[in-house]
Design a protein around this motif. Sequence first.
Motif, PDB file in Angstrom:
ATOM      1  N   TYR A 132      42.123  73.157  87.746  1.00 34.74           N
ATOM      2  CA  TYR A 132      43.125  72.323  87.085  1.00 34.74           C
ATOM      3  C   TYR A 132      44.058  73.223  86.288  1.00 34.74           C
ATOM      4  N   SER A 133      45.200  72.695  85.880  1.00 33.72           N
ATOM      5  CA  SER A 133      46.086  73.474  85.023  1.00 33.72           C
ATOM      6  C   SER A 133      45.776  73.156  83.563  1.00 33.72           C
ATOM      7  N   LEU A 134      46.043  74.114  82.702  1.00 22.88           N
ATOM      8  CA  LEU A 134      45.858  73.917  81.268  1.00 22.88           C
ATOM      9  C   LEU A 134      46.680  72.724  80.785  1.00 22.88           C
ATOM     10  N   GLU A 135      47.930  72.644  81.234  1.00 25.57           N
ATOM     11  CA  GLU A 135      48.828  71.574  80.794  1.00 25.57           C
ATOM     12  C   GLU A 135      48.309  70.198  81.193  1.00 25.57           C
ATOM     13  N   SER A 136      47.725  70.097  82.392  1.00 25.90           N
ATOM     14  CA  SER A 136      47.253  68.800  82.874  1.00 25.90           C
ATOM     15  C   SER A 136      46.072  68.275  82.077  1.00 25.90           C
ATOM     16  N   LEU A 137      45.441  69.145  81.311  1.00 25.67           N
ATOM     17  CA  LEU A 137      44.327  68.745  80.455  1.00 25.67           C
ATOM     18  C   LEU A 137      44.738  68.696  78.992  1.00 25.67           C
ATOM     19  N   GLY A 138      46.057  68.669  78.742  1.00 22.49           N
ATOM     20  CA  GLY A 138      46.581  68.461  77.394  1.00 22.49           C
ATOM     21  C   GLY A 138      46.919  69.699  76.599  1.00 22.49           C
ATOM     22  N   CYS A 139      46.801  70.891  77.181  1.00 19.50           N
ATOM     23  CA  CYS A 139      47.057  72.127  76.436  1.00 19.50           C
ATOM     24  C   CYS A 139      48.552  72.375  76.232  1.00 19.50           C
ATOM     25  N   ASP A 140      48.918  72.728  75.012  1.00 19.82           N
ATOM     26  CA  ASP A 140      50.276  73.182  74.700  1.00 19.82           C
ATOM     27  C   ASP A 140      50.251  74.705  74.871  1.00 19.82           C
ATOM     28  N   VAL A 141      50.556  75.159  76.072  1.00 16.64           N
ATOM     29  CA  VAL A 141      50.467  76.585  76.399  1.00 16.64           C
ATOM     30  C   VAL A 141      51.413  77.405  75.534  1.00 16.64           C
ATOM     31  N   GLY A 142      52.610  76.888  75.287  1.00 17.50           N
ATOM     32  CA  GLY A 142      53.568  77.602  74.447  1.00 17.50           C
ATOM     33  C   GLY A 142      53.026  77.859  73.045  1.00 17.50           C
ATOM     34  N   ALA A 143      52.377  76.867  72.452  1.00 19.43           N
ATOM     35  CA  ALA A 143      51.786  77.032  71.123  1.00 19.43           C
ATOM     36  C   ALA A 143      50.640  78.038  71.159  1.00 19.43           C
ATOM     37  N   ALA A 144      49.814  77.970  72.201  1.00 16.73           N
ATOM     38  CA  ALA A 144      48.671  78.878  72.304  1.00 16.73           C
ATOM     39  C   ALA A 144      49.116  80.329  72.438  1.00 16.73           C
ATOM     40  N   VAL A 145      50.048  80.617  73.359  1.00 17.35           N
ATOM     41  CA  VAL A 145      50.460  82.014  73.547  1.00 17.35           C
ATOM     42  C   VAL A 145      51.272  82.513  72.363  1.00 17.35           C
ATOM     43  N   GLY A 146      52.006  81.621  71.716  1.00 18.44           N
ATOM     44  CA  GLY A 146      52.747  82.009  70.523  1.00 18.44           C
ATOM     45  C   GLY A 146      51.817  82.412  69.391  1.00 18.44           C
ATOM     46  N   ALA A 147      50.785  81.600  69.153  1.00 21.75           N
ATOM     47  CA  ALA A 147      49.846  81.878  68.065  1.00 21.75           C
ATOM     48  C   ALA A 147      48.926  83.054  68.372  1.00 21.75           C
ATOM     49  N   LEU A 148      48.454  83.146  69.610  1.00 27.35           N
ATOM     50  CA  LEU A 148      47.475  84.177  69.949  1.00 27.35           C
ATOM     51  C   LEU A 148      48.089  85.550  70.206  1.00 27.35           C
ATOM     52  N   TRP A 149      49.263  85.585  70.839  1.00 22.87           N
ATOM     53  CA  TRP A 149      49.838  86.870  71.244  1.00 22.87           C
ATOM     54  C   TRP A 149      51.277  87.079  70.788  1.00 22.87           C
ATOM     55  N   GLY A 150      51.867  86.109  70.112  1.00 22.52           N
ATOM     56  CA  GLY A 150      53.262  86.229  69.699  1.00 22.52           C
ATOM     57  C   GLY A 150      54.248  86.116  70.851  1.00 22.52           C
ATOM     58  N   TRP A 151      53.828  85.509  71.950  1.00 22.83           N
ATOM     59  CA  TRP A 151      54.675  85.373  73.132  1.00 22.83           C
ATOM     60  C   TRP A 151      55.511  84.103  73.055  1.00 22.83           C
ATOM     61  N   LYS A 152      56.629  84.141  73.707  1.00 23.37           N
ATOM     62  CA  LYS A 152      57.499  82.978  73.852  1.00 23.37           C
ATOM     63  C   LYS A 152      57.656  82.710  75.347  1.00 23.37           C
ATOM     64  N   LEU A 153      57.572  81.444  75.730  1.00 26.64           N
ATOM     65  CA  LEU A 153      57.798  81.086  77.126  1.00 26.64           C
ATOM     66  C   LEU A 153      59.295  81.086  77.410  1.00 26.64           C
ATOM     67  N   LEU A 154      59.690  81.719  78.503  1.00 28.82           N
ATOM     68  CA  LEU A 154      61.094  81.770  78.909  1.00 28.82           C
ATOM     69  C   LEU A 154      61.263  81.063  80.234  1.00 28.82           C
ATOM     70  N   TRP A 155      62.449  80.527  80.460  1.00 28.98           N
ATOM     71  CA  TRP A 155      62.780  79.845  81.707  1.00 28.98           C
ATOM     72  C   TRP A 155      64.053  80.439  82.265  1.00 28.98           C
ATOM     73  N   GLY A 156      64.165  80.461  83.573  1.00 26.85           N
ATOM     74  CA  GLY A 156      65.366  80.980  84.213  1.00 26.85           C
ATOM     75  C   GLY A 156      66.544  80.048  84.007  1.00 26.85           C
ATOM     76  N   GLU A 157      67.710  80.629  84.105  1.00 24.29           N
ATOM     77  CA  GLU A 157      68.933  79.833  84.088  1.00 24.29           C
ATOM     78  C   GLU A 157      69.244  79.439  85.524  1.00 24.29           C
ATOM     79  N   ARG A 158      70.274  78.689  85.687  1.00 24.33           N
ATOM     80  CA  ARG A 158      70.617  78.205  87.030  1.00 24.33           C
ATOM     81  C   ARG A 158      70.863  79.353  88.004  1.00 24.33           C
ATOM     82  N   THR A 159      71.408  80.462  87.550  1.00 21.92           N
ATOM     83  CA  THR A 159      71.770  81.540  88.469  1.00 21.92           C
ATOM     84  C   THR A 159      71.075  82.871  88.163  1.00 21.92           C
ATOM     85  N   ARG A 160      70.191  82.904  87.176  1.00 20.28           N
ATOM     86  CA  ARG A 160      69.536  84.157  86.793  1.00 20.28           C
ATOM     87  C   ARG A 160      68.053  83.959  86.506  1.00 20.28           C
ATOM     88  N   LEU A 161      67.310  85.021  86.761  1.00 20.55           N
ATOM     89  CA  LEU A 161      65.897  85.047  86.382  1.00 20.55           C
ATOM     90  C   LEU A 161      65.794  85.229  84.866  1.00 20.55           C
TER      91      LEU A 161
END
Length: 192
Positions: free
Chosen positions: A150-179
Amino acid sequence: MEQTAELYQVVRAQARLETAAFVERYVDLPHAEDGCRGCPNVGQYWTCPPYAFPAAAYWGRFREIELIGQQMHFSDAALAKTYPPEELEELELEELERAVLVRQARLLADEVLPAAPEGSALLTVGGCTLCDSCTRPQGKPCRRPGAISYSLESLGCDVGAAVGALWGWKLLWGERTRLPAYLTLVCAVLLP
């Protein structure tokens, strides 16, 4: 995709927590399936909600969680490339991003599952990729129920909050024309 080293480099992080503490901090049990709302995979794969079990019961089966994060940092050449809309639709860029994530998720599963104790479970990214087509839309049972992740998200996990708190990471998303500068993959091994 075969030229992985030229396309991206992998940065990795890990954290082990008691499952109860992880759920308390990063999982919204009353709204567990909301993370998948609007996804076209809902109800189409056995690894996607709605589930025949409550998320709290699933999490409650495990004592510890080993969270494994990977960031795929794209090369300067990959980042410099623009994908003009007339040449590349947004969906194709999303498919490139998904191909990178699925490839890395499979490599990670092959690495961690053989070492996991019996009764462990793997939580991974997005929908299932084990079979060419899922039996769920036909109302048939899963062909590989013991291999479901299963995915973490499908079981209610806020992955962005977890990686931010645990590792200082931010989730990024691509733009329409760029990675994006990097993609983030987060998997977990749930330990009995």
